[in-house]
Design an enzyme around this catalytic site. Structure first.
Site, short mmCIF file in Angstrom:
data_model
loop_
_atom_site.label_atom_id
_atom_site.label_comp_id
_atom_site.label_asym_id
_atom_site.label_seq_id
_atom_site.Cartn_x
_atom_site.Cartn_y
_atom_site.Cartn_z
N ASP A 38 0.95 -1.21 0.18
CA ASP A 38 -0.05 0.03 -0.10
C ASP A 38 0.70 1.27 -0.02
OD1 ASP A 38 -2.10 1.93 0.77
OD2 ASP A 38 -3.47 0.07 1.11
N ASP A 61 3.78 1.72 -4.78
CA ASP A 61 2.57 2.58 -5.42
C ASP A 61 2.03 1.65 -6.64
OD1 ASP A 61 1.01 4.23 -7.15
OD2 ASP A 61 2.49 5.98 -6.64
N VAL A 62 0.97 1.05 -6.81
CA VAL A 62 0.67 0.36 -7.93
C VAL A 62 1.01 0.88 -9.35
CG1 VAL A 62 -0.72 -1.34 -6.74
CG2 VAL A 62 -2.02 0.61 -7.89
N TYR A 153 -14.95 6.39 -12.96
CA TYR A 153 -14.53 5.09 -12.18
C TYR A 153 -15.15 3.70 -12.88
CZ TYR A 153 -15.11 2.35 -8.20
OH TYR A 153 -14.81 1.28 -7.12
N LYS A 157 -13.17 0.31 -14.06
CA LYS A 157 -14.03 -0.99 -13.46
C LYS A 157 -14.41 -1.81 -14.53
CE LYS A 157 -12.44 -0.19 -9.30
NZ LYS A 157 -11.70 -1.11 -8.73
P1 NAD Z 1 -10.06 1.76 0.91
O1 NAD Z 1 -9.75 3.24 0.46
O2 NAD Z 1 -10.31 1.62 2.18
O3 NAD Z 1 -8.90 1.00 0.24
C1 NAD Z 1 -8.22 1.18 -0.88
C2 NAD Z 1 -6.65 1.21 -0.57
O4 NAD Z 1 -6.12 1.19 -1.78
C3 NAD Z 1 -6.05 2.24 0.30
O5 NAD Z 1 -5.62 1.70 1.58
C4 NAD Z 1 -5.24 3.12 -0.44
O6 NAD Z 1 -4.13 3.58 0.26
C5 NAD Z 1 -4.80 2.11 -1.45
N1 NAD Z 1 -4.37 2.68 -2.64
C6 NAD Z 1 -4.81 3.94 -3.34
N2 NAD Z 1 -4.00 4.18 -4.24
C7 NAD Z 1 -2.81 3.36 -4.31
C8 NAD Z 1 -1.82 3.27 -5.06
N3 NAD Z 1 -1.56 4.03 -5.90
N4 NAD Z 1 -1.02 2.44 -4.81
C9 NAD Z 1 -1.35 1.41 -4.05
N5 NAD Z 1 -2.26 1.65 -2.97
C10 NAD Z 1 -3.18 2.46 -3.26
O7 NAD Z 1 -11.57 1.48 -0.37
P2 NAD Z 1 -11.87 -0.03 -0.62
O8 NAD Z 1 -13.32 0.24 -0.70
O9 NAD Z 1 -11.36 -1.17 0.42
O10 NAD Z 1 -11.51 -0.34 -2.05
C11 NAD Z 1 -10.97 -1.60 -2.57
C12 NAD Z 1 -11.16 -1.90 -3.90
O11 NAD Z 1 -12.53 -2.26 -3.65
C13 NAD Z 1 -10.96 -0.55 -4.83
O12 NAD Z 1 -10.60 -1.25 -6.04
C14 NAD Z 1 -12.34 -0.46 -4.99
O13 NAD Z 1 -12.53 0.61 -6.05
C15 NAD Z 1 -13.08 -1.55 -5.01
N6 NAD Z 1 -14.73 -1.53 -4.68
C16 NAD Z 1 -15.18 -0.88 -3.39
C17 NAD Z 1 -16.45 -0.74 -3.12
C18 NAD Z 1 -16.80 -0.31 -2.08
O14 NAD Z 1 -18.27 0.00 -1.83
N7 NAD Z 1 -15.99 -0.19 -0.92
C19 NAD Z 1 -17.44 -1.15 -4.10
C20 NAD Z 1 -16.93 -1.79 -5.32
C21 NAD Z 1 -15.33 -1.99 -5.23
#
Ligand code: NAD
Length: 257
Positions: A38, A61-62, A153, A157
């Protein structure tokens, strides 16, 4: 009792928070050696301390291709193999399309789509060297249906969804033992919601997820990271050995209408 991913080595991107954290903890609980990456170092280290054992945290950083090379090199040096990759890191920038800056559009593509591409590209050689593996790409219900103020977004996706299927077929054709699937979460309580709606004019506060889900989600409730982690664990395990190129929707019925 044997864990469902006993002895496997897993890499979870964005594992410091939310869904990634839930996946890292669940995979570790069932016997995987987990590498959490992360850009939130403090939180990532906290997750790894909580897991204990052989878990490791790496800053990563991805969007940075060199960093992917270093991370995969580190996984190989420490564990000698890679069995599971969860491409989870993501951001959500809510904004009407006419107001979205090109910089934000590109940033969202870089994290959500380039990050998944780079993960697949750099993880595959190590997975193949070990005889196969499972890649799980976290897409979204926004990768299946459109949503207002989420065009950028949705574009990322939707891209993850079809990228996943194409790579799954490429791996299957090579008989390399690697399965590739996408997971499509619905409304899951995590910090991402502060930006998904927070960036929308007139909606500067994060949404009330309980009110939103009681209105729009057939099961009437929001989900939690553990709900997604259960699906990811199944796709990561050998129980899903005959599953590739598919999309696992975990959304309380949101997209069933
Ligand atoms: P979150 O913000 O809690 O977690 C996302 C994590 O990604 C964070 O820890 C952040 O620091 C990390 N991140 C962001 N940019 C980064 C980078 N450049 N390099 C490395 N790490 C990075 O959010 P989440 O809801 O847990 O999201 C996780 C995944 O689930 C995402 O891909 C999101 O699009 C997807 N998602 C979430 C939901 C929801 O309702 N929460 C719904 C559909 C999809």
């Amino acid at each position: 009792m044997a864990g469902r991913v006993d002895g496997k080595v897993a890499l979870v991107t964005g594992g410091a928070s939310g869904i990634g954290r839930g996946c890292a903890e669940r995979l570790a609980q069932d016997g995987a050696k987990v590498v959490v990456t992360d850009i939130q170092d403090h939180l990532g280290e906290e997750v790894v301390r909580g897991i204990g054992g052989e878990a490791a945290y790496l800053r990563h950083d991805v969007t940075d291709e060199d960093a992917w090379g270093r991370v995969i090199g580190e996984v190989k040096a420490r564990f000698g193999r890679l069995d599971i990759l969860v491409n989870n890191a993501g951001i959500g920038l809510g904004c009407p399309v006419t107001e979205m800056t090109l910089a934000d559009w590109k940033r969202q593509i870089a994290v959500n789509l380039d990050g998944v591409f780079l993960g697949v590209k750099h993880a595959l050689p190590l997975m193949r060297a070990g005889g196969g593996g499972s890649i799980v790409n976290i897409s979204s219900v926004a990768g299946l249906n459109g949503a207002p103020n989420l065009a950028g977004y949705c574009a990322t996706k939707g891209g993850v969804r079809l990228f996943t299927k194409a790579v799954a077929l490429e791996c299957a054709a090579l008989k390399d033992g690697v399965r590739v699937n996408s997971v499509h979460p619905g409304v899951i309580e995590t910090p991402i919601w502060t930006t998904v709606m927070g960036g929308t004019p007139g909606a500067n506060e994060p949404p009330d997820l309980d009110a939103m889900t009681s209105m729009f989600v057939p099961l009437g409730v929001k989900g939690f990271p553990k709900d997604i982690a259960e699906g990811v664990l199944w796709l990561a395990s050998d129980e899903s050995r005959y599953v590739t190129g598919t999309e696992l929707v975990i959304d309380g019925g949101l997209t069933a209408r």
